[in-house]
Scaffold this active site. Structure first.
Site, PDB file in Angstrom:
ATOM      1  N   HIS A  82       9.234   2.301   3.283  1.00 31.58           N
ATOM      2  CA  HIS A  82       8.981   3.574   3.953  1.00 31.58           C
ATOM      3  C   HIS A  82       9.901   3.819   5.140  1.00 31.58           C
ATOM      4  O   HIS A  82      10.421   2.896   5.742  1.00 31.58           O
ATOM      5  CB  HIS A  82       7.538   3.619   4.469  1.00 31.58           C
ATOM      6  CG  HIS A  82       6.511   3.424   3.409  1.00 31.58           C
ATOM      7  ND1 HIS A  82       5.319   2.787   3.641  1.00 31.58           N
ATOM      8  CD2 HIS A  82       6.492   3.783   2.098  1.00 31.58           C
ATOM      9  CE1 HIS A  82       4.601   2.763   2.536  1.00 31.58           C
ATOM     10  NE2 HIS A  82       5.294   3.356   1.580  1.00 31.58           N
ATOM     11  N   LYS A  91      10.249   0.792  14.644  1.00 29.12           N
ATOM     12  CA  LYS A  91       8.953   0.136  14.462  1.00 29.12           C
ATOM     13  C   LYS A  91       9.020  -1.294  14.977  1.00 29.12           C
ATOM     14  O   LYS A  91      10.024  -1.984  14.816  1.00 29.12           O
ATOM     15  CB  LYS A  91       8.568   0.094  12.978  1.00 29.12           C
ATOM     16  CG  LYS A  91       8.342   1.456  12.363  1.00 29.12           C
ATOM     17  CD  LYS A  91       8.027   1.345  10.882  1.00 29.12           C
ATOM     18  CE  LYS A  91       7.840   2.724  10.267  1.00 29.12           C
ATOM     19  NZ  LYS A  91       7.655   2.652   8.813  1.00 29.12           N
ATOM     20  N   TYR A 143       1.586  -2.036  13.978  1.00 35.56           N
ATOM     21  CA  TYR A 143       2.955  -1.735  14.360  1.00 35.56           C
ATOM     22  C   TYR A 143       3.011  -0.552  15.301  1.00 35.56           C
ATOM     23  O   TYR A 143       2.227   0.369  15.235  1.00 35.56           O
ATOM     24  CB  TYR A 143       3.885  -1.554  13.166  1.00 35.56           C
ATOM     25  CG  TYR A 143       3.474  -0.573  12.104  1.00 35.56           C
ATOM     26  CD1 TYR A 143       4.023   0.697  12.055  1.00 35.56           C
ATOM     27  CD2 TYR A 143       2.553  -0.935  11.124  1.00 35.56           C
ATOM     28  CE1 TYR A 143       3.675   1.592  11.063  1.00 35.56           C
ATOM     29  CE2 TYR A 143       2.193  -0.047  10.125  1.00 35.56           C
ATOM     30  CZ  TYR A 143       2.757   1.211  10.101  1.00 35.56           C
ATOM     31  OH  TYR A 143       2.394   2.094   9.123  1.00 35.56           O
ATOM     32  N   ASP A 199       3.700   4.961  -3.614  1.00 34.97           N
ATOM     33  CA  ASP A 199       4.785   3.994  -3.742  1.00 34.97           C
ATOM     34  C   ASP A 199       5.219   3.789  -5.188  1.00 34.97           C
ATOM     35  O   ASP A 199       6.348   3.361  -5.440  1.00 34.97           O
ATOM     36  CB  ASP A 199       4.394   2.664  -3.107  1.00 34.97           C
ATOM     37  CG  ASP A 199       4.379   2.751  -1.586  1.00 34.97           C
ATOM     38  OD1 ASP A 199       4.965   3.698  -1.032  1.00 34.97           O
ATOM     39  OD2 ASP A 199       3.783   1.851  -0.944  1.00 34.97           O
TER      40      ASP A 199
END
Length: 193
Positions: free
Chosen positions: A62, A72, A132, A169
């Site tokens: 992603h 991130k 995250y 996904d």
């Protein structure tokens, strides 16, 4: 706090120091000044937390596209994951190459993934929790990804095991079909030590 691959704004494996005694341990997982000294000088504005119940759940690969790209800082707070960053910057000599590291509650390691890299992970045991920090908030119109198996990542999956995937996904484009909106900044991806 130590770092492997201390190049500014590049994928970095960060190993926060733990201070322990008979009661347990304490660690500092983020300090703006410390991270700026490592070349990570972004401002984080959103924290995310996921639970993946089955072992071998794969989330990714992603990213968010410009102008809403996200840096991130990823860590596993329960269980173990294999965390991956893939260079998807147009014109990069390391385009399509990847680095990965095991992150676990036990080792406390974190992976910093800058804008221009696709991110994904596979859980290595049941009930993994991942947190995250992101440098931009979620922007659905800029949400993107590439298929997990289209990059040639050496995912640590047992022979014959297909990972658990979200419906989203399962239908991402392959890396070969991806038209990258990310610009190369002159710094190729380097291996994690």
């Amino acid at each position: 706090m130590s770092v492997d691959n201390a190049r500014p704004s590049m994928v970095q494996l960060i190993r926060p120091r733990r201070f322990g005694d008979s009661r347990g341990w304490f660690t500092e997982t983020y300090n703006r000044e410390t991270f700026a000294a490592l070349g990570i000088d972004c401002t984080f504005v959103q924290d995310n937390h996921s639970l993946s119940a089955p072992a071998f759940t794969l989330r990714g690969l992603h990213f968010q596209t410009p102008p809403r790209g996200q840096d991130k800082l990823v860590r596993c707070v329960n269980g173990r994951i294999y965390d991956v960053a893939v260079d998807v910057r147009a014109g990069s000599p390391t385009y399509g190459q990847w680095v990965g590291a095991e992150l676990s509650a036990e080792n406390g390691h974190q992976l910093f993934i800058p804008v221009g890299f696709a991110h994904g992970f596979v859980t290595l045991e049941p009930d993994c929790e991942v947190t995250y920090k992101c440098s931009d908030t979620y922007a659905p119109a800029h949400d993107g990804g590439i298929r997990w198996e289209s990059v040639g990542i050496d995912w640590p999956l047992p022979a014959g095991v297909t990972p658990e995937l979200s419906e989203k996904d399962k239908v991402q484009p392959t890396l070969a079909d991806f038209d990258s909106p990310f610009a190369y900044d002159g710094r190729p991806l380097t291996p994690l030590a």
